[in-house]
Scaffold this motif. Structure first.
Motif, PDB file in Angstrom:
ATOM      1  N   TYR A 129      36.967  50.358  40.679  1.00 16.30           N
ATOM      2  CA  TYR A 129      36.173  51.200  41.086  1.00 16.30           C
ATOM      3  C   TYR A 129      34.809  50.983  40.801  1.00 16.30           C
ATOM      4  CZ  TYR A 129      34.291  55.979  41.735  1.00 16.30           C
ATOM      5  OH  TYR A 129      33.351  57.019  42.258  1.00 16.30           O
ATOM      6  N   PRO A 130      33.835  50.604  41.862  1.00 16.12           N
ATOM      7  CA  PRO A 130      32.564  49.868  41.634  1.00 16.12           C
ATOM      8  C   PRO A 130      31.483  51.160  41.025  1.00 16.12           C
ATOM      9  CG  PRO A 130      33.403  49.303  43.797  1.00 16.12           C
ATOM     10  CD  PRO A 130      34.542  50.435  43.154  1.00 16.12           C
ATOM     11  N   PRO A 131      31.412  52.088  41.541  1.00 15.76           N
ATOM     12  CA  PRO A 131      30.302  52.921  40.782  1.00 15.76           C
ATOM     13  C   PRO A 131      30.405  53.163  39.473  1.00 15.76           C
ATOM     14  CG  PRO A 131      31.290  54.189  42.848  1.00 15.76           C
ATOM     15  CD  PRO A 131      32.075  53.219  42.566  1.00 15.76           C
ATOM     16  N   ASP A 132      29.473  52.976  39.032  1.00 16.57           N
ATOM     17  CA  ASP A 132      29.145  53.023  37.477  1.00 16.57           C
ATOM     18  C   ASP A 132      27.891  53.698  37.113  1.00 16.57           C
ATOM     19  OD1 ASP A 132      27.418  50.895  38.375  1.00 16.57           O
ATOM     20  OD2 ASP A 132      27.641  49.766  36.771  1.00 16.57           O
ATOM     21  N   PRO A 133      27.678  54.888  37.118  1.00 15.02           N
ATOM     22  CA  PRO A 133      26.531  55.717  36.715  1.00 15.02           C
ATOM     23  C   PRO A 133      26.295  55.523  35.287  1.00 15.02           C
ATOM     24  CG  PRO A 133      28.269  57.113  37.261  1.00 15.02           C
ATOM     25  CD  PRO A 133      28.742  55.795  37.669  1.00 15.02           C
ATOM     26  N   SER A 149      26.296  59.897  42.736  1.00 13.31           N
ATOM     27  CA  SER A 149      25.837  58.821  41.862  1.00 13.31           C
ATOM     28  C   SER A 149      26.262  57.402  42.274  1.00 13.31           C
ATOM     29  CB  SER A 149      26.797  58.962  40.588  1.00 13.31           C
ATOM     30  OG  SER A 149      26.532  60.456  40.202  1.00 13.31           O
ATOM     31  N   GLY A 150      25.566  56.371  41.608  1.00 15.16           N
ATOM     32  CA  GLY A 150      25.867  54.924  41.566  1.00 15.16           C
ATOM     33  C   GLY A 150      25.764  54.166  40.534  1.00 15.16           C
ATOM     34  N   GLY A 151      24.831  53.708  40.064  1.00 15.43           N
ATOM     35  CA  GLY A 151      24.680  52.909  38.875  1.00 15.43           C
ATOM     36  C   GLY A 151      24.292  51.449  39.325  1.00 15.43           C
ATOM     37  N   LEU A 152      24.270  50.478  38.306  1.00 14.59           N
ATOM     38  CA  LEU A 152      23.727  49.137  38.810  1.00 14.59           C
ATOM     39  C   LEU A 152      24.605  48.394  39.802  1.00 14.59           C
ATOM     40  CD1 LEU A 152      22.328  47.950  35.365  1.00 14.59           C
ATOM     41  CD2 LEU A 152      21.224  48.807  37.283  1.00 14.59           C
ATOM     42  N   ARG A 153      25.913  48.715  39.753  1.00 12.76           N
ATOM     43  CA  ARG A 153      26.877  47.911  40.766  1.00 12.76           C
ATOM     44  C   ARG A 153      26.656  48.551  42.078  1.00 12.76           C
ATOM     45  NH1 ARG A 153      31.807  47.746  36.589  1.00 12.76           N
ATOM     46  NH2 ARG A 153      32.268  49.834  37.690  1.00 12.76           N
ATOM     47  N   GLY A 154      26.029  50.035  42.133  1.00 11.16           N
ATOM     48  CA  GLY A 154      25.570  50.504  43.444  1.00 11.16           C
ATOM     49  C   GLY A 154      24.865  49.774  44.201  1.00 11.16           C
ATOM     50  N   LEU A 155      24.063  48.794  43.818  1.00 14.59           N
ATOM     51  CA  LEU A 155      23.165  47.603  44.282  1.00 14.59           C
ATOM     52  C   LEU A 155      23.911  46.727  45.416  1.00 14.59           C
ATOM     53  CD1 LEU A 155      20.552  47.025  41.734  1.00 14.59           C
ATOM     54  CD2 LEU A 155      20.254  48.492  43.737  1.00 14.59           C
ATOM     55  N   VAL A 159      27.402  53.375  46.416  1.00 13.39           N
ATOM     56  CA  VAL A 159      27.525  54.540  45.485  1.00 13.39           C
ATOM     57  C   VAL A 159      28.882  55.358  45.875  1.00 13.39           C
ATOM     58  CG1 VAL A 159      24.918  54.529  45.274  1.00 13.39           C
ATOM     59  CG2 VAL A 159      26.117  55.711  47.432  1.00 13.39           C
ATOM     60  N   THR A 160      29.016  56.317  45.129  1.00 13.41           N
ATOM     61  CA  THR A 160      30.094  57.155  45.070  1.00 13.41           C
ATOM     62  C   THR A 160      30.631  57.603  46.544  1.00 13.41           C
ATOM     63  OG1 THR A 160      29.620  58.210  43.136  1.00 13.41           O
ATOM     64  CG2 THR A 160      31.171  59.427  44.333  1.00 13.41           C
TER      65      THR A 160
END
Length: 191
Positions: A129-133, A149-155, A159-160
């Motif tokens: 599960y990629p999103p990592d806020p 929400s996203g996080g660094l992996r969101g790039l 995102v969610t």
């Protein structure tokens, strides 16, 4: 301020133990991680299931009581704080992972599931599960959806919103609707 009749109606829906009107509870849910923003709710209510959410929203709609849904309150945009008065709807009881469907690569969860718990559960099945806020240790999936929400992996992965296939939503009038579906290859023509 909510009158006694409304407080009793809230308790009848979710149980007395799930309605907080003490000053301590109101202050605790009067702010989130947003700097310099705070407003007291009239009550904090913790439903246990979709039916209770529906009944609560129907009552609040009829009585013109504002409702603010809340996960862990880690957002930085005052998304989980009241403007003043009303009810904070807390999803602490709705915190279960209902299904991990390995064949369709989907997971069904309640809004109060902690993001890191979801990540760990799917990783145990060899999934990702990629999103990592940055608040994933305490943020909830419902809050992540609300705030996208996203996080660094969101790039790299998105995102969610890029991972939500379907939702069960309770409308302000209490009506329950379902959008999308739980199969990744589902198209609007098959809904």
């Amino acid at each position: 301020m909510l009158d006694e009749r409304i407080v009793r109606a809230l308790e009848a829906i979710v149980g007395r133990e799930n309605v907080e009107t003490s000053n301590m509870a109101k202050v605790a849910y009067s702010y989130d991680a947003t700097p310099n923003f705070q407003a007291l709710p009239d009550a904090v209510v913790a439903p246990r299931n979709t039916r209770e959410v529906s009944e609560l929203l129907k009552l609040c709609s009829e009585e013109k009581i504002p409702v603010v849904p809340r996960g862990s309150g880690t957002n930085l945009c005052a998304g989980t704080t009241p403007l003043g008065g009303g009810i904070v709807l807390l999803f602490r009881h709705m915190n279960r992972i209902l299904e991990i469907d390995e064949e369709n690569l989907t997971v069904t969860v309640q809004p109060g599931v902690i993001t890191l718990d979801l990540i760990r559960a799917v990783e145990e099945k060899g999934l990702f599960y990629p999103p990592d806020p940055s608040s994933m240790k305490i943020s909830t999936i419902g809050g992540n959806i609300s705030e996208n929400s996203g996080g660094l992996r969101g790039l790299k992965y998105g995102v969610t919103r890029d991972y939500v296939l379907g939702l069960e939503i309770v409308m302000p009038n209490g009506e329950i609707i379902r959008t999308g579906g739980s199969w990744p290859k589902m198209s609007p023509a098959t809904i």
